[in-house]
Design a protein around this motif. Structure first.
Motif, short mmCIF file in Angstrom:
data_model
loop_
_atom_site.label_atom_id
_atom_site.label_comp_id
_atom_site.label_asym_id
_atom_site.label_seq_id
_atom_site.Cartn_x
_atom_site.Cartn_y
_atom_site.Cartn_z
N GLU A 93 -3.23 14.89 1.59
CA GLU A 93 -2.79 13.45 1.53
C GLU A 93 -3.98 12.75 0.90
OE1 GLU A 93 -2.60 11.27 5.26
OE2 GLU A 93 -4.23 12.56 6.12
N ASP B 292 -2.49 8.74 9.68
CA ASP B 292 -2.09 7.35 8.82
C ASP B 292 -3.00 6.32 9.37
OD1 ASP B 292 0.06 9.16 8.22
OD2 ASP B 292 1.41 8.03 9.51
N GLN C 91 1.00 -1.29 -0.10
CA GLN C 91 0.16 0.21 0.10
C GLN C 91 0.89 1.21 -0.10
OE1 GLN C 91 -2.27 -0.45 3.40
NE2 GLN C 91 -4.23 -1.61 2.15
N ILE C 92 0.50 2.46 -0.59
CA ILE C 92 1.08 3.55 -0.80
C ILE C 92 0.30 4.53 -0.39
CG2 ILE C 92 2.58 5.16 -1.99
CD1 ILE C 92 3.57 2.94 -3.74
N LYS C 93 0.53 5.60 0.42
CA LYS C 93 -0.22 6.95 0.72
C LYS C 93 0.85 8.07 0.34
CE LYS C 93 -0.39 8.82 4.67
NZ LYS C 93 -0.72 8.91 6.07
N TYR D 200 -4.42 5.32 1.93
CA TYR D 200 -3.72 4.25 1.43
C TYR D 200 -4.29 3.39 0.12
CZ TYR D 200 -0.48 4.53 5.31
OH TYR D 200 0.63 5.12 6.19
N THR E 161 -3.95 0.27 -2.49
CA THR E 161 -3.52 -1.32 -2.64
C THR E 161 -3.04 -1.24 -3.97
OG1 THR E 161 -4.71 -1.59 -0.63
CG2 THR E 161 -3.96 -3.43 -1.80
N ARG F 287 3.22 -1.31 4.21
CA ARG F 287 2.66 0.10 3.92
C ARG F 287 3.92 1.18 3.49
NH1 ARG F 287 -2.63 2.14 7.50
NH2 ARG F 287 -4.15 0.79 6.05
N TYR F 288 3.63 1.93 2.75
CA TYR F 288 4.63 3.01 2.41
C TYR F 288 3.80 4.21 2.50
CZ TYR F 288 7.42 -0.62 0.85
OH TYR F 288 8.36 -1.78 0.86
N THR F 289 4.65 5.48 2.85
CA THR F 289 4.00 6.92 2.46
C THR F 289 5.05 7.58 1.63
OG1 THR F 289 3.09 7.20 4.66
CG2 THR F 289 3.65 9.13 3.50
N ASP G 195 6.55 2.62 6.31
CA ASP G 195 5.73 2.96 7.61
C ASP G 195 5.86 2.16 8.73
OD1 ASP G 195 4.80 5.16 6.31
OD2 ASP G 195 2.93 4.47 5.89
#
Length: 708
Positions: free
Chosen positions: A427, A575, A398-400, A430, A432, A461-463, A480
């Motif tokens: 923002e 988050d 997942q990326i936010k 997230y 997928t 998970r990534y930001t 994250d």
């Protein structure tokens, strides 16, 4: 048969002074037990880091043990030591157990391992288990002795005072339970430790240990005033021997001709008198009705395990913070309110309506309400599950996106997966992706474009934080490192530096260290969710601002944007959303369960006692406590054997099981005929007198004949 050893009879307000020592002792002991038990589940999950199902299993094993040992305590008291010495010796064992549990919860047990390493945890677990076994032996062993010992202090003509004593005794139990359920979670939630700070379990268990020591001292102080009944033999053993002899004798006559017996217990008539056999028949009729009862306790005792764990995923802000384990206080509060209301208002109203609300019907309704309490718990759990974040499964990531710049941006996921617009200082949620299909992303902001190749780890998970300035697009792909919602109701926070300076940042007493432009700190635990904190940052001058209030069970990223006139400019990004379901939604399920307890537990004891001979009360008490133990064992079996993954489905399973058992109990109850043991015993007394009179007459006639 032993007599009574009488202490000095000192009266206070018309009562033996000795009973006040017993009432104070009971208050302290109940404070000790409930205080320890209230925080036990969270101790297992948060300190010993046991998985929820295993923590639930150990909790119910402990409760089951607490309700198995009273049988042992009763046998020791009645057959060997007497009530006084049994209470004294087992209270010492009890106090030692509380002390061992308190020591076992210290994080810094060794000089070097104060970071939760396996060696330290092994010592913690060993001491905790030893402590719990000693506590179970102590609290269970004295359970059948203390109230009876208090009753022994009164003379035969003090029936009214004895009745008042039992009311005081019950009040002391509820007062101890109420106070400890309020106090110990508050102590537990504070922080303490030598090398490392932790939730203060040593003190949360230490205070109950001190109260148990006080209970022991108070009990000993009154020693010379007590009337101490000597052991007179245990009726439970006598009943067991009689039943055993009847079964043995019956099997010895299999295949042989014999006179027909009305009841299988009549096979004991060759060794035991008719009165005892008749008394045991009365008791067995009630014990037969006990067979379905453990299912109720399997439901009832989960308020200390599953319901407490449920509360950890809820919002406890009532204007002041309620700890998850403090929600258990709803039950004793409602009990204190509802028992007199039901007795003085509800039952008389039902009687006026000319409804025959018999004790067994009350118990049946109680079981039904217990089932409905778990339906309510399941409905609450469904709402909690809806608020849970979705984390990436195997093969996914997942990326936010966070746009820290002042210009809108468009991010294209390659190869041509999707395109996302991100406004300034905003923002996305997230998103997928399958890791095998996501190769890179392209940022278009203003007149600039930037491409970042991606090599993502599955289930992570990534930001992706980025910003535009006239010369370039800067970015940072951040892991994250959160794969689950914070389970203990606390929240997490981290900072990202959105300025052009190197920044040192602190929040309250937490230091996050030095941050380079666009770098991010690690997550830190917010010790008191629901509060706002003062944030200090050097940019390069010191700037200050108050954060917004942090929610419960959330995770935040705070962007340090600028400093204007020593006021820090920040932006909060969420988050993980905070717990949105309020703990107040647990009150209906507690209300239903408390109504069930009033109808089932209080009525059940009264019914049992009314249907048994006076010398058999202890047998029924042991049987009743045994149903509680078996109920907790049922939780172990169901929780261990079921492959149910969803907690709401497990609640529905228990509700369905109790509903089925409720129907079975209602059918069994419909065949039960109420009796008056006093009338039956009076009939036996009359027959015995007539037999004695006839026997004496025969002896006189024989004596006359011999003289002739």
């Amino acid at each position: 048969m032993g007599g009574k050893t009488t202490g000095k009879s000192v009266l206070c307000f018309g009562f033996p002074l000795s009973i006040f020592f017993i009432v104070i002792n009971e208050f302290c002991e109940r404070f000790s037990y409930y205080g320890m038990k209230t925080v036990l589940t969270l101790y297992f999950t948060r300190f010993l880091h046991w998985e929820d199902n295993f923590a639930t299993a150990i909790y119910h094993t402990f409760v089951a043990l607490c309700y198995l040992t009273p049988i042992l305590g009763a046998i020791i008291a009645d057959s060997w030591l007497g009530k006084f010495r049994t209470i004294l010796y087992l209270s010492i064992v009890y106090a030692i157990g509380q002390a061992v549990l308190s020591v076992g919860s210290i994080n810094d047990l060794t000089d070097h391992n104060h970071d939760g390493t396996p060696d330290t945890i092994a010592v913690n677990i060993a001491l905790s288990i030893v402590g719990l076994v000693l506590i179970a032996l102590g609290t269970g062993g004295i359970k059948p002795c203390v109230s009876a010992f208090g009753g022994d202090q009164f003379e035969d003509d003090q029936e009214k005072q004895r009745s008042t004593f039992f009311s005081l005794f019950y009040l002391s139990i509820n007062a101890g339970s109420l106070l400890s359920t309020l106090v110990t979670p508050t102590i537990r939630a504070s922080e303490c430790g030598i090398h490392t700070k932790q939730e203060c379990y040593p003190l949360a268990f230490g205070v109950p240990a001190i109260l148990m020591a006080v209970a022991l001292v108070v009990f000993v102080i009154g020693s010379k005033m007590y009337k101490k009944a000597k052991p007179q033999g245990n009726v439970m053993l006598e009943v067991s021997e009689c039943v055993g002899f009847a079964i043995k004798n019956r099997f010895q006559h299999l295949g042989k001709e014999f006179p027909k017996r009305e009841h299988w217990l009549d096979w004991a008539s060759e060794k035991y008198d008719k009165r005892l056999i008749a008394q045991i028949k009365m008791v067995l009729k009630v014990l037969f009705l006990y067979i379905p009862l453990p299912m109720f306790w399997a439901v009832f005792d989960q308020q200390g395990s599953r319901w407490t764990l449920q509360a950890t995923a809820m919002n406890g802000d009532f204007g002041f913070q309620i700890q998850p384990d403090q929600m258990q206080i709803v039950n004793p509060i409602l009990i204190v309110i509802m028992v007199p209301v039901v007795d003085s208002l509800v039952y008389p109203l039902i009687k006026k309506c000319k409804l025959n609300f018999t004790p067994l019907k009350k118990m049946t309704v109680g079981m039904f309400l217990g089932s409905m309490a778990f339906v309510a718990a399941a409905l609450v759990q469904v709402q909690i599950d809806k608020s849970y974040p979705v984390f990436p499964a195997a093969g996914q990531a997942q990326i936010k996106l966070i746009n820290l710049g002042s210009v809108p941006a468009t991010v294209q996921f390659q190869p041509q997966l999707q395109s996302v617009d991100v406004a300034p200082n905003k923002e996305t949620g997230y998103m997928t992706f399958e890791t095998s299909k996501l190769e890179s992303l392209n940022i278009a902001s203003g007149t600039l474009n930037k491409t970042k190749s991606l090599d993502l780890i599955e289930k992570q998970r990534y930001t992706f934080a980025f910003k535009w300035d006239p010369a370039k697009i800067s970015y940072n792909l951040i892991e994250d490192n959160i794969t689950a919602k914070p389970a203990d109701g606390k929240s997490l926070v981290r900072f990202i530096n959105n300025s052009n300076f190197t920044v040192n940042v602190t929040m309250g007493d937490m230091a996050f260290g030095e941050l380079q432009p666009l770098s991010v700190s690690n997550y830190s635990v917010i010790s008191n969710p629901g509060w706002s904190y003062t944030i200090n940052a050097s940019m390069p001058n010191t700037c200050t601002v108050d954060s917004k209030e942090f929610g419960y069970g959330a995770a935040y990223t705070i962007s340090l944007d600028d400093c204007v006139g020593k006021k820090l400019i920040i932006t909060h990004f969420e988050d993980i959303a905070p717990n949105t379901v309020h703990m107040a939604w647990q009150i209906p399920q507690y209300f239903l369960l408390t109504c069930a307890e009033v109808l089932f537990s209080v009525t059940g004891l009264e019914f049992s006692y009314s249907q048994a001979p006076s010398n058999m009360k202890s047998v029924l008490q042991a049987g009743w406590l045994l149903t509680v133990a078996v109920g907790n064992i049922i939780v172990l079996i169901v929780a261990g054997a079921s492959a149910i993954k969803k907690q709401w489905a497990e609640y529905v399973l228990f509700a369905a099981l109790l509903l089925v058992v409720c129907v079975i109990f209602a059918i069994m109850a419909s065949f039960y005929t109420y009796i008056d043991p006093n009338e039956i015993e009076a009939q036996f007394s009359k027959e015995e007198k007539e037999e004695k009179k006839a026997r004496d007459g025969n002896e006189k006639e024989a004596e006359t004949d011999s003289r002739l």
